[in-house]
Design a protein around this motif. Structure first.
Motif, mmCIF file in Angstrom:
data_model
loop_
_atom_site.group_PDB
_atom_site.id
_atom_site.type_symbol
_atom_site.label_atom_id
_atom_site.label_comp_id
_atom_site.label_asym_id
_atom_site.label_seq_id
_atom_site.Cartn_x
_atom_site.Cartn_y
_atom_site.Cartn_z
ATOM 1 N N HIS A 170 0.860 -1.169 0.000
ATOM 2 C CA HIS A 170 0.000 0.000 0.000
ATOM 3 C C HIS A 170 0.904 1.230 0.000
ATOM 4 O O HIS A 170 1.584 1.502 0.977
ATOM 5 N N ASN A 216 1.247 5.361 -0.769
ATOM 6 C CA ASN A 216 0.569 6.654 -0.997
ATOM 7 C C ASN A 216 -0.918 6.469 -1.316
ATOM 8 O O ASN A 216 -1.453 6.980 -2.296
ATOM 9 N N ASP A 217 -1.576 5.666 -0.480
ATOM 10 C CA ASP A 217 -3.020 5.436 -0.548
ATOM 11 C C ASP A 217 -3.475 4.631 -1.763
ATOM 12 O O ASP A 217 -4.648 4.673 -2.133
ATOM 13 N N LYS A 218 -2.567 3.919 -2.387
ATOM 14 C CA LYS A 218 -2.979 3.010 -3.461
ATOM 15 C C LYS A 218 -2.374 1.637 -3.202
ATOM 16 O O LYS A 218 -1.300 1.532 -2.606
ATOM 17 N N ASP A 219 -3.055 0.590 -3.685
ATOM 18 C CA ASP A 219 -2.539 -0.772 -3.544
ATOM 19 C C ASP A 219 -1.761 -1.188 -4.782
ATOM 20 O O ASP A 219 -2.173 -0.876 -5.903
ATOM 21 N N TYR A 220 -0.671 -1.879 -4.559
ATOM 22 C CA TYR A 220 0.104 -2.429 -5.675
ATOM 23 C C TYR A 220 0.310 -3.910 -5.408
ATOM 24 O O TYR A 220 0.718 -4.283 -4.309
ATOM 25 N N GLU A 221 0.003 -4.704 -6.397
ATOM 26 C CA GLU A 221 0.122 -6.134 -6.210
ATOM 27 C C GLU A 221 1.192 -6.670 -7.147
ATOM 28 O O GLU A 221 1.280 -6.227 -8.305
ATOM 29 N N LEU A 270 8.254 -0.528 -8.879
ATOM 30 C CA LEU A 270 7.063 0.326 -9.006
ATOM 31 C C LEU A 270 7.358 1.680 -9.656
ATOM 32 O O LEU A 270 6.446 2.385 -10.052
ATOM 33 N N GLU A 289 6.547 11.151 -3.073
ATOM 34 C CA GLU A 289 5.613 11.402 -4.164
ATOM 35 C C GLU A 289 4.208 11.729 -3.659
ATOM 36 O O GLU A 289 3.422 12.356 -4.368
#
Lengths: 151, 741
Positions: free
Chosen positions: A4, A6-11, A28, A73
Motif C-alpha cells: 500500500h 501513498n493510498d494506493k494498492d500495488y500487487e 514500481l 511522491e
C-alpha cells in the motif's frame, strides 16, 4: 504480495526479501526515494511505514505487507506539504539528493512531536546526511513550519 | 558470458507490460487503485511546478541556447552541469536578463552538449566563463523577437520595447508576447558570428541579476522529481553492478559466477577489461552482474568469487609511504616554479622560519553514488550520465570504442553532488563496456555506496613545506615546497606582497587513483599557507590580522602562478570585512579562541576570508561560529553565493574532523558512512556570510572559496584557544592527531 503506497494498492510477485527501497524504485517506479548507503546510515531512503520514519534500504518489503507506506511522491497531498513549501521558501536544497529523505524524516518528527525544540530537531534529523551542507537551512525551514502551524 | 534462459513470472509481467506500451515498467498492470487521494482543503495551494525537460518538441528553437513555446514558456539550454551548485538558476538569470524575459516563464532544458561550447564544469568558473555567452545569447534572441514584432507591425525596431517577455509598440497599446512571436522568428544560420554585434545592457539596468531569485530546480527536488541519472526509467532497462579489482592497476585472473547466476533476478555475468584512458579515467578490471533490479545486481555481485592479481600497488604501506614523502621533501629539489617575476637567492637575512603541513587523502562521498546508463551498438551508442565533462565522455568513448564522436549520444543529467569526482568519465565508460559485453543490453550501472567509497578518485595526499627568510621584521623570501600524490599540479599562489616568492613540486605515486576534490589544490595550499602565516605573525609578535594586512596593499595586482593576477585590494577587503563582522580583537575568555584566514581562489578570481570562533568544552573542540566574507565580483544571485559558502564551510569542517582515508595492502578500508564519517546536522557551527560590495564589471568564481579559509581559520582558532598548533589533518576533536591521516 500486495503493498500500500501513498493510498494506493500495488500487487506483484515481489521478492519478500527485497528491501522496500528497491521495490519502490526499480519495480514500481517511485524513484523519489533515494539510494544512499544501503545500510541505514544516511537517511536518503527515508519513507513512512504506518507513520513511522523507516530507512527503506534496510527493511524487506515483506515487513510492509498490510502496512501503509508513504513516500515523497505522496507528500504534496498531505498537510505536511507545508514542509515542501518551507523548503522552497528557505531555498534549502542544493543538489537535492538527500532531501526526499530529509523531508520524510521531518514529517516523521512532526507526527510524533508537533512542537520540537531545536535540540529535538537536531536529535531527530541527525540520521540524515547532506553533503552539500544544507543543514542550517533545514533547521530554519523546520522552525518556519513549526512557528506557522495552523491552530 | 553466462546467461539464464528461464523467465521468471515477474519478468513475464514486465515483458507483457512493455508490449502493452507501458512506459513505467510493470506499474500500469500491477496498480489497482483502491482509494481516492485526499487533499486537505487547508493546503490546496498548488506547489510551484517546473517544466524542466530534456527535450521540448513543441517549442521553437531560437539558437541552440533557447526554446520558446507558443504559451510563452521559455526553455534555457543548460551549458554547464548542475550538481547542486545552482548553476542552472544562475545561468538562466543571465540569459533571461538580456532576453528581457518574464522570470516565471523560465524553465531548464538539460540539453545535449552544444557544439563549440566547452562542456566542462569546474574550477568555480561556470558563471564567469559563460557570462558573456549567456548575455549575448539572450540579447541576440531578444533582437530577433523584436525584429519579428517590428515586421508584424511594419515599423522600425527602435519603435519597439521588450519587457517581461512582451514586445510593445511604443506610444500604442499594441503588444505581442514572446510566445506569439517565437514561431515567426527566423534564425540566421551563422548566428554565432552575429552574437558580438548585439548591444548588451548596462549594469544599472539589470533587474534580475543581483536579486535573490528562487532556484529553478528546487520545485522538482521537493516533489522527488528532479531527474538524476540514477532515477532513469526507460523500457527494456536492466541493472548492473560491477565487482572491481580491489587494488588499483591489478587484474582479474579468474572468477566463479555459479552462485551469482542462481540469485533471483540475475540474468547475466560478464567480465570487464580495465583500461587507463587519461589521468582521471581508470576503468578497473571487473566482473559485471546484470539483473532485473539494482538489488539483485548487488546480491549477485556479492555472490561472485573472484581471483585477482593485485599487482604492485598492494605493497604500498601508508606509514612507509608518508615517511618517504617527508624524506623526499628534504632530499629532492623538485620542479621549480617561479612565482615572482624575478626571484633572487636570499642569503642576507636575520632569521628563517620553516614548517611542514600535511593535507590528507579525501573522499567525495557524493550523496548520489556514481552511476550511468548506456546502450552499445556497433558504430553508435547512447549514454545517460551526470558528468562534469561531457566532452571527455564523448572523446574517451571515441578513443576506446572507436565510435565516431558524432555517433555518441550523451544525455546530460543533473546530479546528487559532483565536487570534482564527476570529472572522471570512467563510470560512463564502464556502463558502456557492460552493455557491449552483454550484447547491447540497455544497462543502468550503479555503484553501491561501498564501491563509491572504495573506488573513489581521492583528493591527493600533499605535504607543503613553507620556508621564509626574515630581515628587520619583514619577509624577504618565501618558498613553498610540495610533495603531491600523482594528480594535478601545485597551484603556487603565494599571494602576500613579499619579494622572492618561489615554489618547488615533487610528484609521487601513491596507492590509488586521484581526482579533483572541491577547491582542489587550494585545500592543501590554503590550509598550509594561512596556518603558516599565522605562525610567522605570532613568532614576530604581530597580530595575525594586522600582519596579513601589512602584506596586502590595497592597490596592488600581484603576479602569482596563474593567468589572473591576484588583486590584493579585494583580498584585503574580504579580510577586513570578515574581521569587522566577527569582532576580531575582542578579548576572549580562556578556553576560547578566534582564528583568521584569507585566500584567493585564483581559478575563479574570487577572494575569501574567515574568522572562526572555537571553544573547548569537556576537553573537546567545539567550532562555534564561522564568519566568512567573500568578494566574487558582480553578484548574480546573493542567495546562491551564501548557499555555496554555507556548504563549503560544512564540507571543510567535515574534512577537518573526519577526512583522510584508511588503506591497507593497496585497498581502501573505509566502506560506508560509519567509517567514512561526514558532518551531521547536530555538529554544525553558526555560519554568517557577508558579500563584499564592489565595482567589478563581471561575476567571478564562488563555489570553492570557503574550504581553504575554513581549514586555516579553524586551526588558527584552535591554537588561540589551546596553544596546540595543528599541522596535519584530520584532527581528533579531542586534539589527538589521527593515526592514518
Amino acid at each position: 504480495m500486495r503493498i500500500h503506497v501513498n493510498d494506493k494498492d500495488y500487487e506483484g510477485d515481489f521478492d519478500p526479501n527485497m528491501p522496500i527501497l528497491w521495490v519502490l524504485r526499480d519495480v514500481l517506479g517511485f524513484t523519489g526515494t533515494k539510494y544512499g548507503c544501503g545500510k541505514g546510515l544516511c537517511g536518503a531512503c527515508t519513507i513512512l511505514v504506518d507513520d513511522q520514519p523507516v530507512r527503506s534500504c534496510s527493511v524487506p518489503v515483506g515487513f510492509a505487507e498490510g502496512k501503509r507506506i508513504h513516500t515523497i511522491e505522496g507528500l504534496e497531498n498531505t498537510p505536511y506539504r507545508s514542509l515542501q513549501m518551507a523548503w522552497i521558501k528557505e531555498q534549502v536544497p542544493q543538489c537535492g539528493y538527500c532531501q526526499s529523505g530529509q523531508l520524510m524524516n521531518a514529517v516523521g518528527l512532526l507526527k510524533t512531536n508537533p512542537n520540537p525544540t531545536e535540540n529535538e530537531i537536531l536529535d531527530a534529523m541527525q540520521g540524515n546526511i547532506c553533503r552539500c551542507g544544507t543543514y542550517p537551512r533545514i533547521i530554519k525551514a523546520l522552525k518556519t513550519v513549526i512557528e506557522n502551524k495552523e491552530a | 558470458m553466462k546467461q539464464k534462459s528461464m523467465v521468471s513470472r515477474r519478468e513475464f509481467i514486465r515483458n507483457t507490460s512493455i508490449a502493452g506500451g507501458g512506459l513505467i515498467i510493470g506499474l500500469h498492470l500491477l496498480e489497482s487503485c483502491v482509494g481516492e487521494v485526499i487533499v486537505n482543503p487547508k493546503f490546496k495551494d498548488p506547489l510551484p511546478l517546473s517544466e524542466n525537460v530534456f527535450h521540448q518538441d513543441g517549442a521553437t528553437s531560437i539558437t541552440d541556447f533557447l526554446q520558446i513555446r507558443s504559451d510563452g514558456s521559455i526553455f534555457v539550454a543548460l551549458t554547464k552541469y548542475e550538481m547542486g551548485q545552482g548553476v542552472s538558476t544562475g545561468l538562466s538569470a543571465i540569459i533571461a536578463e538580456e532576453l528581457e524575459a518574464d522570470w516565471s516563464k523560465i524553465n531548464i532544458r538539460y540539453a545535449e552538449p552544444i557544439k563549440d561550447v566547452a562542456n566542462i564544469t569546474g574550477g568555480s568558473t561556470s558563471i564567469l566563463s559563460h557570462w558573456d555567452l549567456m548575455r549575448k545569447a539572450g540579447a541576440f534572441a531578444k533582437s530577433l523577437l523584436m525584429a519579428t514584432a517590428a515586421k508584424e507591425w511594419s515599423v522600425y525596431v527602435d519603435q519597439c520595447l521588450a519587457q517581461k517577455s512582451v514586445v510593445q509598440l511604443l506610444g500604442t497599446k499594441k503588444t505581442l508576447g514572446y510566445g506569439q512571436l517565437a514561431e515567426k522568428v527566423v534564425v540566421p544560420e551563422n548566428y554565432r558570428e552575429l552574437f558580438d554585434k548585439v548591444p548588451l545592457k548596462y549594469r544599472s539596468k539589470f533587474n534580475l541579476i543581483g536579486n535573490r531569485l528562487k532556484s529553478k530546480i528546487i520545485p522538482d527536488i521537493v516533489l522527488g522529481k528532479h531527474p538524476y541519472s540514477i532515477d532513469l526509467k526507460i523500457p527494456g532497462l536492466k541493472y548492473a553492478a560491477i565487482a572491481r579489482c580491489p587494488v588499483f592497476m591489478g587484474s582479474l585472473k579468474n572468477y566463479d559466477d555459479s552462485a551469482a547466476i542462481n540469485i533471483r533476478g540475475v540474468e547475466k555475468v560478464v567480465p570487464i577489461k580495465g583500461v587507463v584512458i587519461d589521468e582521471a579515467t581508470h576503468v578497473r578490471d571487473g566482473i559485471a552482474v546484470i539483473a532485473n533490479s539494482t538489488w539483485a545486481a548487488f546480491k549477485g555481485k556479492e555472490a561472485l568469487v573472484a581471483e585477482w592479481d593485485l599487482g604492485e600497488k598492494k605493497n604500498i604501506n601508508p606509514e612507509r609511504f608518508e615517511k618517504e614523502c617527508y624524506q623526499l621533501l628534504e632530499k629532492e629539489e623538485g620542479r621549480q616554479i617561479l612565482v615572482d617575476e624575478v626571484v633572487h637567492e636570499v642569503t642576507d637575512y636575520d632569521d628563517t622560519i620553516s614548517h611542514t603541513y600535511e593535507f590528507p587523502y579525501q573522499h567525495h562521498a557524493c550523496m548520489e553514488p556514481l552511476n550511468a546508463t548506456a546502450q552499445y551498438h556497433v558504430d553508435s551508442c547512447e549514454i545517460w550520465v551526470g558528468t562534469q565533462s561531457s566532452d571527455k565522455v564523448i572523446g574517451n568513448v571515441e578513443k576506446h570504442f572507436g565510435i565516431p564522436k558524432e555517433n555518441v549520444k550523451v544525455h546530460c543529467h543533473p546530479s546528487g553532488g559532483g565536487f570534482g569526482l564527476r570529472y572522471s568519465s570512467a563510470y560512463a565508460l564502464e556502463a558502456l563496456m557492460v552493455s557491449e559485453a552483454a550484447g547491447g543490453d540497455l544497462v543502468k550501472m550503479c555503484y553501491s555506496r561501498e564501491d563509491d567509497i572504495k573506488f573513489d578518485y581521492l583528493n591527493p595526499f600533499e605535504l607543503n613545506k613553507h620556508t621564509i627568510q626574515i630581515k628587520e621584521g619583514r619577509i624577504i623570501g618565501w618558498n613553498l615546497k610540495n610533495v603531491m600524490d600523482n594528480w594535478g599540479g601545485l597551484s603556487a599562489w603565494l599571494y602576500y606582497d613579499v619579494p622572492n616568492r618561489s615554489a618547488n613540486e615533487i610528484k609521487v605515486k601513491g596507492f590509488t587513483q586521484m581526482g579533483a576534490w572541491r577547491s582542489v589544490m587550494a585545500n592543501a595550499e590554503g590550509f598550509s599557507t594561512e596556518c603558516f602565516i599565522d605562525e610567522v605573525a605570532l613568532a614576530l609578535n604581530r597580530d595575525p590580522l594586522e600582519f596579513r594586512l601589512s602584506m596586502l596593499p590595497a592597490n596592488k595586482m600581484l603576479t602569482v602562478n596563474h593567468r589572473f593576477k591576484c588583486n590584493l585590494g579585494r583580498l584585503r577587503g574580504a579580510l577586513l570585512l570578515a574581521a569587522r563582522k566577527a569582532n576580531w580583537g575582542v578579548e576572549l575568555s580562556s578556553g576560547s579562541g578566534k582564528g583568521i584566514a584569507a585566500y584567493p581562489y585564483m581559478h575563479g578570481n574570487g577572494y575569501g576570508a574567515a574568522v572562526t570562533d572555537v571553544s573547548i568544552k569537556d576537553g573537546t573542540i567545539s567550532v562555534d561560529k564561522v564568519t566568512l566574507a567573500i568578494d566574487c565580483g558582480l553578484v548574480v544571485n546573493p542567495d546562491l553565493v551564501i548557499q555555496q559558502m554555507e556548504g563549503g564551510i560544512i564540507w571543510a569542517i567535515s574534512a577537518i574532523f573526519y577526512g583522510g582515508t584508511d588503506y591497507k595492502d593497496g585497498s581502501v578500508q573505509r566502506s560506508n558512512f560509519h567509517d567514512n564519517k561526514v558532518l551531521r546536522i547536530n555538529e554544525i557551527p553558526e555560519i554568517e556570510v557577508h558579500i563584499c560590495e564592489n565595482d567589478e564589471p563581471k561575476p567571478w568564481g564562488v563555489g570553492e572559496i570557503a574550504g581553504p579559509v575554513t581549514y586555516a581559520s579553524v586551526c588558527n582558532a584552535i591554537y588561540a584557544a589551546t596553544g596546540k598548533r595543528i599541522r596535519k589533518l584530520p584532527i581528533d576533536k579531542e586534539l589527538k592527531l589521527r593515526e592514518n591521516g
